[in-house]
Design an enzyme around this catalytic site. Structure first.
Site, PDB file in Angstrom:
ATOM      1  N   TYR A   1       7.943   2.175  -7.129  1.00  0.00           N
ATOM      2  CA  TYR A   1       7.216   0.905  -7.236  1.00  0.00           C
ATOM      3  C   TYR A   1       6.846   0.596  -8.695  1.00  0.00           C
ATOM      4  O   TYR A   1       6.876  -0.568  -9.108  1.00  0.00           O
ATOM      5  CB  TYR A   1       5.956   0.933  -6.358  1.00  0.00           C
ATOM      6  CG  TYR A   1       6.242   1.160  -4.888  1.00  0.00           C
ATOM      7  CD1 TYR A   1       7.373   0.617  -4.289  1.00  0.00           C
ATOM      8  CD2 TYR A   1       5.389   1.925  -4.097  1.00  0.00           C
ATOM      9  CE1 TYR A   1       7.648   0.829  -2.947  1.00  0.00           C
ATOM     10  CE2 TYR A   1       5.656   2.139  -2.751  1.00  0.00           C
ATOM     11  CZ  TYR A   1       6.786   1.598  -2.184  1.00  0.00           C
ATOM     12  OH  TYR A   1       7.053   1.809  -0.862  1.00  0.00           O
TER      13      TYR A   1
ATOM     14  N   GLU B   1       0.861  -1.188   0.000  1.00  0.00           N
ATOM     15  CA  GLU B   1       0.000   0.000   0.000  1.00  0.00           C
ATOM     16  C   GLU B   1       0.894   1.232   0.000  1.00  0.00           C
ATOM     17  O   GLU B   1       1.989   1.210   0.565  1.00  0.00           O
ATOM     18  CB  GLU B   1      -0.906   0.070   1.237  1.00  0.00           C
ATOM     19  CG  GLU B   1      -2.009  -0.955   1.274  1.00  0.00           C
ATOM     20  CD  GLU B   1      -1.552  -2.270   1.862  1.00  0.00           C
ATOM     21  OE1 GLU B   1      -0.482  -2.310   2.498  1.00  0.00           O
ATOM     22  OE2 GLU B   1      -2.268  -3.278   1.684  1.00  0.00           O
TER      23      GLU B   1
HETATM   24  C1  LIG Z   1      10.235   6.495  -1.005  1.00  0.00           C
HETATM   25  C2  LIG Z   1      11.662   6.244  -0.527  1.00  0.00           C
HETATM   26  C3  LIG Z   1      11.692   4.914   0.234  1.00  0.00           C
HETATM   27  C4  LIG Z   1      12.600   6.163  -1.735  1.00  0.00           C
HETATM   28  O1  LIG Z   1      13.905   5.843  -1.267  1.00  0.00           O
HETATM   29  P1  LIG Z   1      15.211   6.194  -2.143  1.00  0.00           P
HETATM   30  O2  LIG Z   1      16.326   5.380  -1.656  1.00  0.00           O
HETATM   31  O3  LIG Z   1      15.406   7.653  -2.188  1.00  0.00           O
HETATM   32  O4  LIG Z   1      14.755   5.695  -3.583  1.00  0.00           O
HETATM   33  P2  LIG Z   1      15.691   5.352  -4.819  1.00  0.00           P
HETATM   34  O5  LIG Z   1      16.904   6.238  -4.802  1.00  0.00           O
HETATM   35  O6  LIG Z   1      15.926   3.896  -4.865  1.00  0.00           O
HETATM   36  O7  LIG Z   1      14.739   5.814  -6.023  1.00  0.00           O
HETATM   37  C5  LIG Z   1      14.543   5.038  -7.185  1.00  0.00           C
HETATM   38  C6  LIG Z   1      13.642   5.800  -8.137  1.00  0.00           C
HETATM   39  O8  LIG Z   1      12.361   6.043  -7.532  1.00  0.00           O
HETATM   40  C7  LIG Z   1      11.904   7.354  -7.889  1.00  0.00           C
HETATM   41  N1  LIG Z   1      11.916   8.233  -6.725  1.00  0.00           N
HETATM   42  C8  LIG Z   1      12.332   7.944  -5.479  1.00  0.00           C
HETATM   43  N2  LIG Z   1      12.152   9.000  -4.653  1.00  0.00           N
HETATM   44  C9  LIG Z   1      11.613   9.981  -5.408  1.00  0.00           C
HETATM   45  C10 LIG Z   1      11.216  11.307  -5.129  1.00  0.00           C
HETATM   46  N3  LIG Z   1      11.317  11.857  -3.906  1.00  0.00           N
HETATM   47  N4  LIG Z   1      10.696  12.042  -6.144  1.00  0.00           N
HETATM   48  C11 LIG Z   1      10.574  11.541  -7.371  1.00  0.00           C
HETATM   49  N5  LIG Z   1      10.971  10.264  -7.721  1.00  0.00           N
HETATM   50  C12 LIG Z   1      11.467   9.499  -6.732  1.00  0.00           C
HETATM   51  C13 LIG Z   1      12.893   7.875  -8.918  1.00  0.00           C
HETATM   52  O9  LIG Z   1      12.456   7.424 -10.180  1.00  0.00           O
HETATM   53  C14 LIG Z   1      14.168   7.169  -8.500  1.00  0.00           C
HETATM   54  O10 LIG Z   1      15.117   7.033  -9.517  1.00  0.00           O
HETATM   55  P3  LIG Z   1      16.105   8.273  -9.871  1.00  0.00           P
HETATM   56  O11 LIG Z   1      16.662   8.775  -8.574  1.00  0.00           O
HETATM   57  O12 LIG Z   1      17.127   7.642 -10.771  1.00  0.00           O
HETATM   58  O13 LIG Z   1      15.242   9.300 -10.543  1.00  0.00           O
HETATM   59  C15 LIG Z   1      12.159   7.404   0.397  1.00  0.00           C
HETATM   60  O14 LIG Z   1      11.911   8.629  -0.257  1.00  0.00           O
HETATM   61  C16 LIG Z   1      11.506   7.431   1.755  1.00  0.00           C
HETATM   62  O15 LIG Z   1      11.969   6.782   2.683  1.00  0.00           O
HETATM   63  N6  LIG Z   1      10.405   8.183   1.885  1.00  0.00           N
HETATM   64  C17 LIG Z   1       9.701   8.312   3.160  1.00  0.00           C
HETATM   65  C18 LIG Z   1       9.029   7.004   3.545  1.00  0.00           C
HETATM   66  C19 LIG Z   1       8.121   6.497   2.442  1.00  0.00           C
HETATM   67  O16 LIG Z   1       7.396   7.273   1.817  1.00  0.00           O
HETATM   68  N7  LIG Z   1       8.168   5.172   2.222  1.00  0.00           N
HETATM   69  C20 LIG Z   1       7.296   4.516   1.273  1.00  0.00           C
HETATM   70  C21 LIG Z   1       6.017   4.182   1.954  1.00  0.00           C
HETATM   71  S1  LIG Z   1       4.910   3.277   0.894  1.00  0.00           S
END
Ligand SMILES: CC(C)(COP(=O)(O)OP(=O)(O)OC[C@H]1O[C@@H](n2cnc3c(N)ncnc32)[C@H](O)[C@@H]1OP(=O)(O)O)[C@@H](O)C(=O)NCCC(=O)NCCS
Length: 190
Positions: A131, A119
């Site tokens: 995702y 989710e």
């Molecule tokens: C969502 C989250 C887990 C992503 O972690 P991350 O390590 O930064 O993600 P990645 O670097 O592996 O990102 C892979 C791709 O996802 C997308 N992406 C990830 N974060 C993004 C952002 N803030 N905005 C836009 N695209 C994003 C991009 O396509 C990215 O590739 P790119 O950097 O080459 O453009 C992180 O932002 C987080 O912890 N957020 C708060 C908690 C949360 O929302 N968890 C998910 C709950 S369902």
């Protein structure tokens, strides 16, 4: 890389180690959980989850000795449910979540799953894009699934994760990761 050194930007290679979350990791998980979620899980929820090794897989991602992120998964016979993915704000956009999900998807297949579900807040565009890259597609809504702020939960599914096409998808995602990913052998042994 020492704990204090941070990469300049995503173009700098980053080495990350993925391992099973241990009880001693939880005190490093909690500050991240509290920063990234308005209503995060408590310490006792993590401790309870990681104790259930046969039906759960909780992973940490470390940069040197620094815990940069974590991801949890609930396994049932045919499918696996991603329960939590979080990366410390300093380490976001360095494919830490990507490496965690790559490992979770492969663990799910090893443990017999054919599909992955999770989710996400419909407003969480970054997570939805992450995702989508893993083949997750929207499949419905859970009414008022989230609080603070109140929001429905978007249910997403990735099917046929045991197919050759999905293996190819994961290899394509992995090829875009800048830096090495070391996966502790214990991850595959549960
Ligand atoms: C969502 C989250 C887990 C992503 O972690 P991350 O390590 O930064 O993600 P990645 O670097 O592996 O990102 C892979 C791709 O996802 C997308 N992406 C990830 N974060 C993004 C952002 N803030 N905005 C836009 N695209 C994003 C991009 O396509 C990215 O590739 P790119 O950097 O080459 O453009 C992180 O932002 C987080 O912890 N957020 C708060 C908690 C949360 O929302 N968890 C998910 C709950 S369902």
């Amino acid at each position: 890389m020492s704990a204090a050194r941070m990469p300049r930007d995503a173009s700098e290679p980053l080495d990350v180690t993925i391992a099973l979350m241990a009880r001693r990791d939880v005190r490093h998980v909690m500050p991240i959980e509290q920063r990234v979620y308005p209503r995060g899980w408590s310490k006792s929820v993590f401790i309870r989850e990681i104790a259930q090794r046969t039906t759960r897989c909780y992973l940490t991602a470390k940069v040197g000795s620094t815990l940069a992120g974590y991801a949890g998964m609930l396994l049932s016979p045919d499918e696996a449910h991603i329960t939590n993915v979080a990366v410390s704000p300093e380490w976001q956009r360095h494919k830490v979540a990507t490496r965690l999900l790559l490992t979770q998807a492969r663990v799910a297949v090893v443990r017999g799953a054919k599909a992955l579900t999770l989710e996400v807040r419909p407003s969480n565009d970054g997570a939805k894009e992450l995702y989508r890259r893993f083949g997750f597609a929207p499949a419905g809504m859970r009414k008022l699934y989230y609080r603070d702020p109140d929001e429905d939960g978007l249910i997403m599914w990735a099917h046929d994760i045991d197919s050759p096409a999905y293996v190819t998808r994961l290899e394509g995602i992995e090829a875009e990761v800048n830096g090495r990913t070391f996966v502790d052998a214990e991850v595959w042994q549960t």
